[in-house]
Design an enzyme around this catalytic site. Structure first.
Site, PDB file in Angstrom:
ATOM      1  N   LYS A 180     -17.622  23.883 -43.779  1.00  0.00           N
ATOM      2  CA  LYS A 180     -17.138  23.164 -45.120  1.00  0.00           C
ATOM      3  C   LYS A 180     -17.672  22.117 -45.425  1.00  0.00           C
ATOM      4  O   LYS A 180     -17.615  20.859 -44.585  1.00  0.00           O
ATOM      5  CB  LYS A 180     -15.641  23.016 -44.976  1.00  0.00           C
ATOM      6  CG  LYS A 180     -15.081  22.529 -46.459  1.00  0.00           C
ATOM      7  CD  LYS A 180     -13.889  22.116 -46.399  1.00  0.00           C
ATOM      8  CE  LYS A 180     -13.620  20.543 -46.381  1.00  0.00           C
ATOM      9  NZ  LYS A 180     -14.225  19.777 -47.416  1.00  0.00           N
ATOM     10  N   SER A 210     -13.427  10.370 -42.016  1.00  0.00           N
ATOM     11  CA  SER A 210     -12.605   9.156 -41.863  1.00  0.00           C
ATOM     12  C   SER A 210     -11.744   9.199 -40.680  1.00  0.00           C
ATOM     13  O   SER A 210     -11.406  10.469 -40.416  1.00  0.00           O
ATOM     14  CB  SER A 210     -11.760   9.036 -43.366  1.00  0.00           C
ATOM     15  OG  SER A 210     -10.539  10.129 -43.219  1.00  0.00           O
ATOM     16  N   GLU A 237     -16.947  12.124 -35.159  1.00  0.00           N
ATOM     17  CA  GLU A 237     -17.227  10.953 -35.663  1.00  0.00           C
ATOM     18  C   GLU A 237     -16.759  10.560 -36.777  1.00  0.00           C
ATOM     19  O   GLU A 237     -16.955  10.891 -37.829  1.00  0.00           O
ATOM     20  CB  GLU A 237     -18.954  11.107 -35.936  1.00  0.00           C
ATOM     21  CG  GLU A 237     -19.568   9.891 -36.027  1.00  0.00           C
ATOM     22  CD  GLU A 237     -20.800   9.869 -36.810  1.00  0.00           C
ATOM     23  OE1 GLU A 237     -20.761   9.241 -37.968  1.00  0.00           O
ATOM     24  OE2 GLU A 237     -21.823  10.338 -36.108  1.00  0.00           O
ATOM     25  N   LEU A 238     -16.062   9.066 -36.743  1.00  0.00           N
ATOM     26  CA  LEU A 238     -15.286   8.788 -37.741  1.00  0.00           C
ATOM     27  C   LEU A 238     -15.791   7.175 -38.174  1.00  0.00           C
ATOM     28  O   LEU A 238     -16.937   7.324 -38.455  1.00  0.00           O
ATOM     29  CB  LEU A 238     -13.723   8.499 -37.100  1.00  0.00           C
ATOM     30  CG  LEU A 238     -13.296   9.903 -36.130  1.00  0.00           C
ATOM     31  CD1 LEU A 238     -11.820   9.505 -35.773  1.00  0.00           C
ATOM     32  CD2 LEU A 238     -13.176  10.936 -37.342  1.00  0.00           C
ATOM     33  N   GLU A 261     -13.607  -0.842 -43.150  1.00  0.00           N
ATOM     34  CA  GLU A 261     -14.869  -0.237 -43.721  1.00  0.00           C
ATOM     35  C   GLU A 261     -15.056  -0.302 -45.046  1.00  0.00           C
ATOM     36  O   GLU A 261     -14.234   0.239 -45.798  1.00  0.00           O
ATOM     37  CB  GLU A 261     -14.914   0.991 -42.935  1.00  0.00           C
ATOM     38  CG  GLU A 261     -16.358   1.559 -43.253  1.00  0.00           C
ATOM     39  CD  GLU A 261     -16.361   2.967 -42.489  1.00  0.00           C
ATOM     40  OE1 GLU A 261     -17.623   3.369 -42.026  1.00  0.00           O
ATOM     41  OE2 GLU A 261     -15.539   3.701 -42.502  1.00  0.00           O
TER      42      GLU A 261
END
Length: 528
Positions: A192, A244, A265-266, A397
């Protein structure tokens, strides 16, 4: 006020990107006839770009059914044949790169320079795993329980069907780059991509099929996570997610409930430490490259700068001058230094973070304003001083072209401030004394640390793992880790001649003494 220069502004899409071509790519989405549609727009202009079909949970379930059938056949294809397909894909990406560059710019608003980095990264990743997969996947002999008598081998089997959820900010690198090792390991992939940049991901999948990949081995679905996320998790034998931290936590919980693996991986709040002996001009140029690629919409870009007292003023002057000289633009060429933000949500986040900081006393040294004269989502590269913990962007962030600068008196203080975050994705250290800079790098809490570079050195070292610590995620991409995570390790141990029970006629107590002497002898001989 910034003196940022403006480059040329694009008003129309590249000529080859016709409605017919867009519709052809949209037709590759795994969605049923009569599916609802969603419209995407170009960040440069706000004009309609694509009309994409939305996949339903049933469409996702059907994609997994097809993928499982295809994966069974794909898993028995020799690794050498998979590698040949991947190398053809490598060649096609380079040969058709103008299409990829145009698509990435049209969908994400980034500059052509930043888009080209994705082309090169995708080619490097394809070549690396095409060349390395046979070595990484081949059976490995391991020391057996009893020397000579126990023959032990570790095999690697594909997980099955991997779900990849890829983000909008690096639509080619993250879409193809995570699918490539999963495919090379013998898995099928149901992916996706973010809806905003789905055309780029579909283009990559289409190219892979042209290179020889069977159709159902890699499929794309489109839709909101709230609609199809459950189906994507339900079908996954492994989950690869980039996005996120909040979403990553939920995916980790769901994967744990199903007892399937996940690599995440955030977010990040990445720091750059400039040491007292740094070359100021080189470090200032490096900071521009670190803070503003893809308008700061890069997981590994720098949002915090820590400057030694000795070079603080000179560095700030050089950094501000270079930042103000940057050319913003929306041209489909290499003329612009920085492009547009990608979504209205990102523009709103950047604006609110900067406005909040300024209202609480931060000083704008460069930038600080949106640029609607260039396009609906442009924002100037921005440098802030005097940022305090009371301000949102201090530890949240921003994911935009905004950096805050801080002064430090000792290296210990710089390390403490850089590490004062729950995140730990990337960091950068600058200094003339490379050995001293590497010592500082080892003290930073980050999955990758670059010395005298922003992020490309570690990211481009494809043979080494890349990923985050703490709230920046779990697992690694790149290197052996990036492929082996998509496999199940199986140990096959063949016991020959004699096993672990006492031989006939030997009592258990006597056998225990014999084994004890054997263990002592192996220890003396240095055997493992």
């Amino acid at each position: 006020m910034t003196t940022t220069n403006a480059s040329r502004v694009a008003t129309v899409l590249p000529a080859w990107l016709t409605p017919a071509r867009v519709e052809r790519l949209a037709g590759l989405v795994a969605a049923g006839a009569g599916a609802q549609r969603v419209t995407t727009t170009s960040p440069y202009t706000g004009a309609q770009l694509a009309d994409l079909p939305l996949s339903t949970p049933d469409d996702v379930e059907e994609a997994f059914v097809r993928a499982r059938v295809a994966q069974a056949a794909w898993a028995v294809v020799p690794v050498a044949d998979r590698s040949r397909i991947m190398l053809r894909f490598h060649d096609l990406v380079l040969q058709r790169q103008e299409q990829a560059l145009d698509l990435m710019q049209a969908e994400s608003g980034k500059t052509r320079r930043d888009a080209f980095l994705e082309v090169s990264d995708t080619a490097i990743t394809a070549r690396y795993y095409a060349r390395s997969a046979r070595r990484l996947l081949s059976p490995k002999r391991r020391k057996g329980a009893i020397p000579v008598l126990t023959h032990t081998t570790v095999l690697r089997h594909p997980k099955g069907v991997v779900t990849v959820i890829s983000p909008w900010n690096y639509p080619l690198s993250m879409a193809a780059g995570d699918a490539i090792p999963a495919l090379m390991a013998g898995n099928a992939v149901v992916q996706k991509p973010d809806t905003q940049t789905a055309l780029t991901a579909l283009w990559a999948m289409d190219l892979m099929r042209e290179a020889g990949l069977p159709t159902d081995v890699w499929q794309m679905v489109v839709g909101r996570g709230s609609s199809i996320g459950g189906a994507l998790m339900a079908g996954a034998d492994y989950m690869m997610f980039t996005g996120s931290t909040a979403s990553g936590r939920q995916i980790a919980r769901d994967a744990g409930e199903r007892l399937v693996g996940a690599s995440l991986e955030l977010g990040g709040k990445n720091a750059m430490v400039v040491l007292a002996d740094a070359d100021v001009e080189k470090a200032a140029a490096g900071a521009v490259a670190a803070c503003f690629p893809s308008a700061g919409q890069l997981c590994v870009s720098i949002e915090r700068l820590y400057l030694a007292d000795e070079i603080h003023d000179a560095f700030v002057a050089a950094f501000v001058e270079r930042t103000q000289a940057m050319r913003l633009g929306a041209a489909y060429d290499f003329s612009a230094d920085m492009g547009s933000l990608t979504t209205l949500a990102q523009l709103e986040t950047v604006t609110s973070h900067v406005d909040d900081a300024v209202s609480k006393g931060a000083t704008v040294l460069a930038g600080g304003s949106a640029r609607p004269d260039l396009g609906p989502l442009f924002y100037e590269p921005t440098i802030l001083a005097g940022v305090t913990p009371a301000m949102t962007l201090f530890d949240h962030e921003t994911f935009g072209p905004v950096v805050s600068i801080y002064r430090y008196r000792s290296v210990d203080e710089a390390v403490a401030m850089a590490n004062a975050t729950p995140y730990g994705l990337n960091a950068s250290v600058w200094g003339r004394d490379g050995a001293a800079a590497r010592k500082v790098a080892r003290r930073l809490h980050a999955g990758t640390v670059n010395v005298n570079e922003a992020f490309a050195a570690a990211w481009g070292s494809i043979d080494a793992p890349m990923g985050g610590m703490g709230d920046s995620g779990l697992g690694r991409r790149h290197g052996a880790d990036g492929l082996l995570k998509y496999t199940e390790a199986q140990t096959v141990a063949h016991q020959r001649l004699h096993g672990f029970a006492p031989p006939r006629g030997v009592e258990h107590e006597q056998w225990a003494r014999i084994l004890t002497r054997a263990l002592e002898t192996w220890r003396a001989l240095g055997l493992r």
